[in-house]
Write a protein that holds these residues in place. Structure first.
Motif, PDB file in Angstrom:
ATOM      1  N   ARG A  82     -20.467  -6.417 -20.058  1.00 35.62           N
ATOM      2  CA  ARG A  82     -21.871  -6.094 -20.328  1.00 35.62           C
ATOM      3  C   ARG A  82     -22.757  -7.304 -20.062  1.00 35.62           C
ATOM      4  O   ARG A  82     -23.809  -7.201 -19.430  1.00 35.62           O
ATOM      5  N   LYS A  83     -22.326  -8.475 -20.509  1.00 34.68           N
ATOM      6  CA  LYS A  83     -23.120  -9.691 -20.294  1.00 34.68           C
ATOM      7  C   LYS A  83     -23.248 -10.001 -18.800  1.00 34.68           C
ATOM      8  O   LYS A  83     -24.317 -10.419 -18.340  1.00 34.68           O
ATOM      9  N   LEU A  84     -22.191  -9.799 -18.053  1.00 33.12           N
ATOM     10  CA  LEU A  84     -22.262 -10.041 -16.608  1.00 33.12           C
ATOM     11  C   LEU A  84     -23.180  -9.020 -15.935  1.00 33.12           C
ATOM     12  O   LEU A  84     -23.974  -9.375 -15.061  1.00 33.12           O
ATOM     13  N   HIS A  85     -23.088  -7.768 -16.350  1.00 33.27           N
ATOM     14  CA  HIS A  85     -23.966  -6.743 -15.770  1.00 33.27           C
ATOM     15  C   HIS A  85     -25.437  -7.009 -16.094  1.00 33.27           C
ATOM     16  O   HIS A  85     -26.314  -6.660 -15.303  1.00 33.27           O
ATOM     17  N   GLU A  86     -25.701  -7.636 -17.218  1.00 33.53           N
ATOM     18  CA  GLU A  86     -27.087  -7.931 -17.594  1.00 33.53           C
ATOM     19  C   GLU A  86     -27.765  -8.908 -16.641  1.00 33.53           C
ATOM     20  O   GLU A  86     -28.985  -8.875 -16.494  1.00 33.53           O
ATOM     21  N   VAL A  87     -27.001  -9.785 -15.989  1.00 31.07           N
ATOM     22  CA  VAL A  87     -27.609 -10.772 -15.087  1.00 31.07           C
ATOM     23  C   VAL A  87     -27.708 -10.281 -13.645  1.00 31.07           C
ATOM     24  O   VAL A  87     -28.354 -10.923 -12.820  1.00 31.07           O
TER      25      VAL A  87
END
Length: 122
Positions: A82-87
């Motif tokens: 999720r954190k990677l998809h956010e960027v």
């Protein structure tokens, strides 16, 4: 940017599929450190796709062996993805800084995940 860890023999659990995926992940993190901005998006998307594939395979193994830590392990995988998809939207607009910061944090997460979650699985 902090330097990604190099693959070390003590990171191996003697499970070829798991060890190969982990080694490839460490190598990809090292490559991303020096990837220029104009190539960074492609490299980041490849990293995320590889992580998604490896996480699915690992989770399928956990389901197959009825691993009691599956839900917490799966949750940790979901949070990091999720954190990677956010960027991703930032990178698509040409701003690689947030993604580079996220990538900088991945080695710390990986080493902790490897020594706790994956150690329990192995």
């Amino acid at each position: 940017m902090k330097k990604a860890p190099a693959w070390l023999p003590q990171m191996s659990y003697g499970i070829p599929a798991m060890d190969d995926a982990h080694k490839a992940f460490v190598e990809e993190l090292a490559r991303l450190e020096t990837t220029p901005d104009h190539e960074f998006g492609t490299a980041l998307f490849a990293l995320i796709a590889g992580m998604e594939r490896d996480f699915r395979a690992e989770e399928a193994l956990m389901e197959e062996i009825d691993f009691n830590g599956l839900q917490s392990h799966r949750g940790q995988h979901a949070r990091v993805l999720r954190k990677l998809h956010e960027v991703v939207p930032d990178v698509m607009r040409g701003d690689c800084a947030p993604a580079r910061k996220a990538i900088e944090l991945l080695p710390h997460w990986f080493l902790l995940h490897l020594s706790t979650m994956d150690a329990a699985l192995a």
